[in-house]
Design an enzyme around this catalytic site. Structure first.
Site, PDB file in Angstrom:
ATOM      1  N   HIS A  98       2.156   7.612  -6.352  1.00  0.00           N
ATOM      2  CA  HIS A  98       1.474   8.905  -6.394  1.00  0.00           C
ATOM      3  C   HIS A  98       2.485  10.043  -6.330  1.00  0.00           C
ATOM      4  CE1 HIS A  98      -2.151  11.434  -4.763  1.00  0.00           C
ATOM      5  NE2 HIS A  98      -1.666  11.896  -5.896  1.00  0.00           N
ATOM      6  N   HIS A 135       1.870   2.269  -3.417  1.00  0.00           N
ATOM      7  CA  HIS A 135       0.937   3.152  -4.129  1.00  0.00           C
ATOM      8  C   HIS A 135       1.184   4.616  -3.772  1.00  0.00           C
ATOM      9  CE1 HIS A 135      -1.326   0.027  -6.030  1.00  0.00           C
ATOM     10  NE2 HIS A 135      -1.750  -0.500  -4.897  1.00  0.00           N
ATOM     11  N   GLU A 162       0.827  -1.212   0.000  1.00  0.00           N
ATOM     12  CA  GLU A 162       0.000   0.000   0.000  1.00  0.00           C
ATOM     13  C   GLU A 162       0.859   1.257   0.000  1.00  0.00           C
ATOM     14  OE1 GLU A 162      -2.905  -0.338  -0.828  1.00  0.00           O
ATOM     15  OE2 GLU A 162      -3.097  -2.478  -0.406  1.00  0.00           O
TER      16      GLU A 162
END
Length: 226
Positions: free
Chosen positions: A108, A104, A101
């Protein structure tokens, strides 16, 4: 092609594969949830350590209210959300999911192109996903081929989203493995377990994309063939 044959060819195998992938993920996660990491760190601590090492001090790590396997990164709030078994867990599975996670969040921050494409598609996909089935049913009921065509086109947008998601998920897992190993958060032996967890999770996305494509082909053949 006969309707029953099409159903058996395009929908049943995808359903079976989906159930098998979910079973594999749950089994792999459960097995590796019972094996503690040598560092003794929780998933929250692993996530925080990786975020800080990548300069993402302002990205918070929150418990996810969605229950097991509800872990996600929210690009809107720029927050990492971890399910309770991951947030408080001190296992190989918790470390793998937490690192994924955070992967991610790093995507970004780095403006990773496939993630930007997925984010740009999301509003259209949200509309398509909540609308296509009603248009399809209405078109089938009224024998309105125009409505059916629009419904299938909307569903195709949702299918595209599945395939755009694949490189995003695989890259997040790759980043997770690099961070875990490079920062010494897991041992060489533990890396095998994290790889198994991340691979099982990735396969659910692969199978989901295949199932969505199979269903799209079924709709095209069932409703649009001459």
């Amino acid at each position: 092609m006969d309707g029953i044959v099409m159903y058996l060819v395009f929908l049943v195998p995808a359903l079976v594969l989906g159930l098998a992938a979910q079973w594999w993920l749950k089994r792999t996660f459960a097995t590796n949830s019972e094996i503690g990491v040598q560092s003794g760190m929780t998933g929250e601590e692993v996530a925080r350590r990786i975020l800080d090492a990548n300069g993402l001090h302002g990205v918070p790590v929150h418990p996810s209210p969605g229950g097991p396997l509800s872990d996600h990164y929210d690009p809107r709030s720029r927050g990492v959300f971890l399910s309770e078994p991951v947030f408080a867990g001190r296992s190989i599975a918790a470390a793998a999911v937490a690192a994924h996670e955070v992967g991610h969040a790093i995507q970004h921050d780095k403006a990773y192109a496939p993630m930007q494409v997925r984010s740009a598609l999301f509003p259209a996909v949200a509309f398509a996903s909540s609308t296509w089935i009603f248009l399809l049913l209405a078109g089938a009921f009224m024998n309105a081929i125009g409505l059916i065509q629009v419904a299938i086109a909307l569903y195709a947008v949702a299918v595209l989203f599945h395939f755009v998601t694949l490189p995003v998920e695989f890259d997040a897992s790759r980043r997770a493995q690099v961070q875990l190993a490079g920062m010494g958060l897991v041992t060489d032996v533990e890396r095998s377990g994290t790889r198994k967890v991340l691979t099982a999770a990735a396969m659910t996305y692969v199978v989901g994309a295949i199932a969505a494509l199979s269903q799209l082909i079924y709709f095209v053949l069932a409703y649009l063939q001459d």
